[in-house]
Design a protein around this motif. Structure first.
Motif, short mmCIF file in Angstrom:
data_model
loop_
_atom_site.label_atom_id
_atom_site.label_comp_id
_atom_site.label_asym_id
_atom_site.label_seq_id
_atom_site.Cartn_x
_atom_site.Cartn_y
_atom_site.Cartn_z
N GLY A 15 0.80 -1.22 0.00
CA GLY A 15 0.00 0.00 0.00
C GLY A 15 0.83 1.26 0.00
O GLY A 15 0.30 2.36 -0.21
N ARG A 67 -1.19 2.90 -11.10
CA ARG A 67 -0.44 2.87 -9.84
C ARG A 67 0.97 3.42 -10.01
O ARG A 67 1.53 3.99 -9.07
N SER A 85 0.52 2.51 -4.23
CA SER A 85 -0.36 1.36 -3.97
C SER A 85 0.37 0.05 -4.23
O SER A 85 -0.14 -0.87 -4.88
#
Length: 117
Positions: A15, A67, A85
Protein backbone atom coordinates in the motif's frame (compact mmCIF):
# COMPACT_ATOMS: atom_id res chain seq x y z
CA UNK A 1 29.98 3.92 -22.92
CA UNK A 2 26.31 3.75 -22.02
CA UNK A 3 25.70 3.75 -18.28
CA UNK A 4 22.37 3.38 -16.54
CA UNK A 5 22.48 3.48 -12.75
CA UNK A 6 19.33 2.80 -10.77
CA UNK A 7 18.76 3.96 -7.22
CA UNK A 8 15.98 4.25 -4.67
CA UNK A 9 15.08 0.63 -4.15
CA UNK A 10 13.83 -0.23 -0.71
CA UNK A 11 11.69 -2.39 1.54
CA UNK A 12 8.19 -0.93 1.70
CA UNK A 13 4.89 -1.96 3.24
CA UNK A 14 2.03 -3.03 1.02
CA UNK A 15 0.00 0.00 0.00
CA UNK A 16 2.99 2.27 0.28
CA UNK A 17 4.86 4.31 -2.29
CA UNK A 18 8.38 4.45 -3.61
CA UNK A 19 10.29 6.25 -6.32
CA UNK A 20 13.15 4.64 -8.17
CA UNK A 21 15.51 6.67 -10.29
CA UNK A 22 17.91 6.03 -13.14
CA UNK A 23 20.90 8.21 -13.94
CA UNK A 24 21.86 7.93 -17.59
CA UNK A 25 25.11 8.79 -19.32
CA UNK A 26 27.12 7.92 -22.40
CA UNK A 27 24.40 8.68 -24.93
CA UNK A 28 22.06 11.49 -25.92
CA UNK A 29 19.43 10.92 -23.28
CA UNK A 30 17.01 13.52 -24.59
CA UNK A 31 16.84 11.71 -27.94
CA UNK A 32 16.14 8.27 -26.51
CA UNK A 33 12.91 6.62 -25.51
CA UNK A 34 13.35 4.95 -22.13
CA UNK A 35 11.76 2.06 -20.30
CA UNK A 36 11.51 0.24 -17.02
CA UNK A 37 11.36 -3.53 -16.80
CA UNK A 38 11.28 -5.79 -13.78
CA UNK A 39 12.34 -9.32 -13.13
CA UNK A 40 10.88 -11.75 -10.65
CA UNK A 41 13.06 -14.52 -9.20
CA UNK A 42 13.47 -17.33 -11.69
CA UNK A 43 11.55 -15.56 -14.45
CA UNK A 44 12.34 -13.50 -17.50
CA UNK A 45 12.05 -9.72 -17.55
CA UNK A 46 8.60 -8.13 -17.63
CA UNK A 47 8.07 -4.79 -19.34
CA UNK A 48 6.63 -2.21 -16.94
CA UNK A 49 6.56 1.17 -18.62
CA UNK A 50 8.05 3.31 -21.38
CA UNK A 51 8.32 7.01 -22.08
CA UNK A 52 9.04 8.85 -25.30
CA UNK A 53 12.18 10.93 -25.68
CA UNK A 54 10.34 14.18 -25.01
CA UNK A 55 8.30 12.74 -22.17
CA UNK A 56 5.05 13.52 -23.91
CA UNK A 57 3.98 9.90 -24.35
CA UNK A 58 3.91 7.27 -21.65
CA UNK A 59 2.91 3.62 -21.71
CA UNK A 60 2.20 1.13 -18.96
CA UNK A 61 1.62 -2.56 -18.56
CA UNK A 62 -1.84 -3.50 -17.37
CA UNK A 63 -0.41 -4.73 -14.10
CA UNK A 64 0.85 -1.28 -13.08
CA UNK A 65 -1.43 1.10 -14.95
CA UNK A 66 -2.99 3.59 -12.57
CA UNK A 67 -0.44 2.87 -9.84
CA UNK A 68 2.93 3.67 -11.42
CA UNK A 69 4.04 6.85 -13.15
CA UNK A 70 7.07 7.11 -15.41
CA UNK A 71 8.74 10.46 -15.92
CA UNK A 72 12.03 11.96 -17.01
CA UNK A 73 14.13 15.06 -16.63
CA UNK A 74 16.11 15.52 -19.81
CA UNK A 75 18.09 18.42 -18.35
CA UNK A 76 19.42 16.09 -15.66
CA UNK A 77 19.56 12.88 -17.72
CA UNK A 78 17.29 11.21 -15.20
CA UNK A 79 14.48 8.68 -15.52
CA UNK A 80 12.02 8.01 -12.73
CA UNK A 81 9.37 5.49 -11.78
CA UNK A 82 6.96 6.60 -9.11
CA UNK A 83 5.21 3.58 -7.63
CA UNK A 84 2.15 3.80 -5.43
CA UNK A 85 -0.36 1.36 -3.97
CA UNK A 86 2.42 -1.17 -3.98
CA UNK A 87 1.58 -4.85 -3.67
CA UNK A 88 3.72 -7.81 -2.62
CA UNK A 89 3.56 -9.01 -6.23
CA UNK A 90 5.45 -5.88 -7.26
CA UNK A 91 8.48 -7.29 -5.48
CA UNK A 92 11.18 -7.60 -8.14
CA UNK A 93 14.45 -6.25 -9.42
CA UNK A 94 13.69 -3.12 -11.43
CA UNK A 95 15.84 -2.20 -14.42
CA UNK A 96 16.17 0.97 -16.37
CA UNK A 97 16.60 0.38 -20.08
CA UNK A 98 17.41 2.58 -23.05
CA UNK A 99 14.77 2.34 -25.74
CA UNK A 100 11.05 1.91 -26.10
CA UNK A 101 9.11 -1.24 -25.31
CA UNK A 102 10.11 -3.03 -28.50
CA UNK A 103 13.49 -1.41 -29.02
CA UNK A 104 15.19 -1.76 -25.64
CA UNK A 105 18.86 -2.52 -25.57
CA UNK A 106 21.14 -1.37 -22.74
CA UNK A 107 20.43 -2.36 -19.14
CA UNK A 108 21.22 -0.85 -15.79
CA UNK A 109 22.46 -3.04 -12.94
CA UNK A 110 19.00 -3.22 -11.40
CA UNK A 111 17.58 -2.23 -8.05
CA UNK A 112 15.65 -4.40 -5.60
CA UNK A 113 12.15 -3.36 -4.60
CA UNK A 114 10.56 -5.48 -1.89
CA UNK A 115 6.95 -5.04 -0.80
CA UNK A 116 5.82 -6.81 2.36
CA UNK A 117 2.32 -7.33 3.62
Amino acid sequence: EVQLVESGGDLVRSGGSLRVSCAASGFTFGESDMSWVRQFPGEGPEWVSSISSSGSDTYYSNSVKGRFTISRDNAKNMLYLEMSSLKPEDTAVYYCRRGGRYTMDDWGQGIQVTVYS
